[in-house]
Design a protein around this motif. Structure first.
Motif, short mmCIF file in Angstrom:
data_model
loop_
_atom_site.label_atom_id
_atom_site.label_comp_id
_atom_site.label_asym_id
_atom_site.label_seq_id
_atom_site.Cartn_x
_atom_site.Cartn_y
_atom_site.Cartn_z
N ASP A 344 0.82 -1.22 0.00
CA ASP A 344 0.00 0.00 0.00
C ASP A 344 0.85 1.27 0.00
OD1 ASP A 344 0.89 -0.62 2.57
OD2 ASP A 344 -0.76 0.48 3.52
N LYS A 345 2.17 1.12 0.01
CA LYS A 345 3.07 2.28 0.01
C LYS A 345 3.79 2.47 -1.32
CE LYS A 345 2.13 2.79 4.38
NZ LYS A 345 1.20 3.85 4.83
N ILE A 346 3.48 1.63 -2.31
CA ILE A 346 4.18 1.66 -3.60
C ILE A 346 3.54 2.68 -4.54
CG2 ILE A 346 4.84 0.28 -5.61
CD1 ILE A 346 4.72 -2.20 -3.85
N SER A 347 4.36 3.25 -5.41
CA SER A 347 3.88 4.02 -6.57
C SER A 347 4.45 3.37 -7.82
CB SER A 347 4.34 5.48 -6.49
OG SER A 347 3.80 6.14 -5.36
N PHE A 348 3.71 3.45 -8.93
CA PHE A 348 4.21 2.95 -10.21
C PHE A 348 4.17 4.07 -11.24
CE2 PHE A 348 3.13 -1.20 -8.36
CZ PHE A 348 4.28 -1.92 -8.68
N PHE A 349 5.21 4.11 -12.10
CA PHE A 349 5.34 5.15 -13.11
C PHE A 349 5.62 4.53 -14.48
CE2 PHE A 349 6.85 6.69 -9.03
CZ PHE A 349 6.16 7.88 -8.87
N ASP A 350 5.13 5.20 -15.52
CA ASP A 350 5.43 4.78 -16.89
C ASP A 350 6.89 5.15 -17.20
OD1 ASP A 350 5.73 5.34 -19.88
OD2 ASP A 350 3.76 4.39 -19.81
N PRO A 351 7.71 4.20 -17.69
CA PRO A 351 9.13 4.50 -17.91
C PRO A 351 9.39 5.49 -19.04
CG PRO A 351 8.58 2.31 -18.73
CD PRO A 351 7.38 2.80 -17.98
N LYS A 352 8.42 5.67 -19.95
CA LYS A 352 8.60 6.61 -21.06
C LYS A 352 8.15 8.01 -20.68
CE LYS A 352 8.24 3.09 -24.69
NZ LYS A 352 7.47 2.62 -25.88
N THR A 353 6.91 8.13 -20.20
CA THR A 353 6.38 9.45 -19.85
C THR A 353 6.77 9.87 -18.44
OG1 THR A 353 4.30 8.57 -18.95
CG2 THR A 353 4.39 8.99 -21.33
N GLU A 354 7.13 8.89 -17.61
CA GLU A 354 7.45 9.10 -16.19
C GLU A 354 6.26 9.61 -15.39
OE1 GLU A 354 11.08 11.31 -15.66
OE2 GLU A 354 12.29 9.64 -16.38
N GLU A 355 5.03 9.42 -15.93
CA GLU A 355 3.82 9.81 -15.22
C GLU A 355 3.36 8.69 -14.28
OE1 GLU A 355 1.97 12.83 -15.50
OE2 GLU A 355 3.84 13.45 -16.45
N ASN A 356 2.73 9.08 -13.17
CA ASN A 356 2.19 8.12 -12.22
C ASN A 356 1.05 7.32 -12.86
OD1 ASN A 356 0.76 6.93 -9.94
ND2 ASN A 356 1.90 8.35 -8.65
N LEU A 357 1.03 6.01 -12.62
CA LEU A 357 0.01 5.14 -13.20
C LEU A 357 -1.22 5.01 -12.32
CD1 LEU A 357 2.28 2.30 -14.65
CD2 LEU A 357 1.34 4.30 -15.82
N GLY A 358 -1.26 5.69 -11.19
CA GLY A 358 -2.43 5.66 -10.33
C GLY A 358 -2.33 4.63 -9.23
N TYR A 359 -3.38 4.56 -8.40
CA TYR A 359 -3.39 3.70 -7.21
C TYR A 359 -4.69 2.94 -7.12
CZ TYR A 359 0.48 6.72 -5.90
OH TYR A 359 1.67 7.41 -5.90
#
Length: 388
Positions: A344-359
């Motif tokens: 529940d403490k993780i964030s994920f990001f797109d490696p190309k855009t570097e935008e957050n992928l949400g939760y």
């Protein structure tokens, strides 16, 4: 109404564009921090509000009216500069009273207002001193008093604490918040110091190369960063960013298999087989000597002592990570040690855009708890939609 709104604002110096398509709304009476590295455009943005810099294109609204061509003196702003800008030949009293005299107030009214603000900022007894006879902290308080005594609709501050030592900064931060709570001006504060931003601001606007990266509450800026830049800029040490690939029910990072929970698998199902960037704050990474913890076995490479905490560096795949643990935790860094990553403490990001992928919804604050209520009260209008 004391709101500020930037509508497609650009600012250029010749061929050099320093602000690009800036869209931002600051609510009336809100305490907003413009944060970012040197050259990001935060001071230029503040100076456009004050009228010290013109707008190249777009519209700047203050109080619901376009002010592109309104003189600085007609915007009802009070400004505190980094170098304090006190009149060296004037006493403390005359420096503070200078702005009031331009309003042609009676002497008794000026004396009453100056005496009140000097008392609030603990300047009693210094009224006859010249600026050269004051300490740095005292000069800073005089500059704040000179701005605050006007009780202007807009209170603008350009790195006013940068010349103070660490102890004085802590006290000055409290004074700034107290001044805002007394007069409730629309408060816009420029700094490159994230501690100032997180402790003073109701909303933090993070800028980089003339663009807004994220504008939100301090909590969301820290725990729900909109992109990799925000994740790495905010926090000391910053958020760990680890490249990996989503495979089945795991994220593979080198030889490490990081299991994911059902909420994350549902959230990331369209990214199966793809590269991802995993982010987690150092203090959220738990270290244990318990081999049954289902943690990842790691070897500490380097340890930093922060006083009350330790920063433990290790490799997770090809990325160097840091876990922040309390002193006296009982861990032995010469034996086996395991790293546990709470899902529940993780964030994920797109490696190309570097935008957050949400939760996953399950890992967001629930409506009705204290944290959710505080966020809703403070957030106002933000640059990016809430990440979920």
């Amino acid at each position: 109404m004391k709101s500020i709104r930037f509508e497609h604002i650009e600012k250029s110096y010749g061929k050099n564009t320093v602000i690009r398509d800036l869209n931002l709304e600051i609510r009336s009476g809100e305490r907003v921090i413009l944060l970012g590295p040197s050259g990001c455009g935060k001071t230029t943005t503040l100076r456009m509000i004050s009228g010290l810099e013109s707008v190249t294109s777009g519209n700047l609204y203050m109080g619901g009216e376009v002010v592109n061509d309104v003189d600085s003196g007609d915007r009802n702003v009070a400004m505190v500069f980094q170098n304090y800008a006190l009149f060296p030949h004037m006493s403390v009293y005359k420096n503070i009273a200078f702005g009031l005299r331009t309003y042609k107030l009676k002497k008794d009214a000026v004396r009453e207002k100056v005496s009140r603000i000097m008392h609030v900022l603990e300047l009693d007894g210094l009224q006859d001193r010249l600026p050269r006879e004051l300490s740095g902290g005292q000069r800073q308080r005089v500059a704040l008093a000179r701005a605050a005594v006007k009780q202007a609709d807009y209170f603008l501050l350009d790195e006013p604490l940068s010349n103070l030592d660490a102890q004085l900064r802590v006290q000055a931060r409290k004074e700034l918040v107290r001044l805002h709570e007394m007069y409730h001006p629309t408060f816009v504060y420029v700094t490159h110091d994230q501690i100032e931003a997180m402790t003073i601001g109701q909303k933090v606007v993070l800028m980089y190369r003339g663009d807004i990266q994220m504008a939100d509450t301090p909590y969301n800026i820290y725990y729900r960063p909109a992109n990799v830049f925000t994740a790495r800029f905010i926090g000391s040490p910053p958020m760990n960013i680890v490249p990996g690939r989503l495979t089945g029910r795991e994220v593979l990072a080198g030889d490490f298999h990081i299991p994911l929970t059902d909420p994350w698998l549902k959230r990331l199902e369209r990214y199966q087989g793809q590269e991802l960037l995993l982010g987690i704050r150092p203090e959220e990474m738990r270290l244990t000597m318990n081999a049954d913890s289902e943690g990842l076995r790691v070897t500490p490479k380097y340890i930093e002592n922060y006083g009350n905490r330790l920063g433990v560096y290790c490799m997770l795949g090809d990325a160097e990570c840091i876990a922040s643990v309390e002193q006296g935790s009982g861990l032995s860094f010469t034996g086996r040690i395991f790293l546990v990553i709470p899902p529940d403490k993780i964030s994920f990001f797109d490696p190309k855009t570097e935008e957050n992928l949400g939760y996953p919804v399950e890992y967001l604050p629930a409506e009705g708890d204290a944290l959710w209520d505080a966020e809703q009260k403070l957030s106002g209008n933000i640059h990016k939609e809430r990440i979920h």
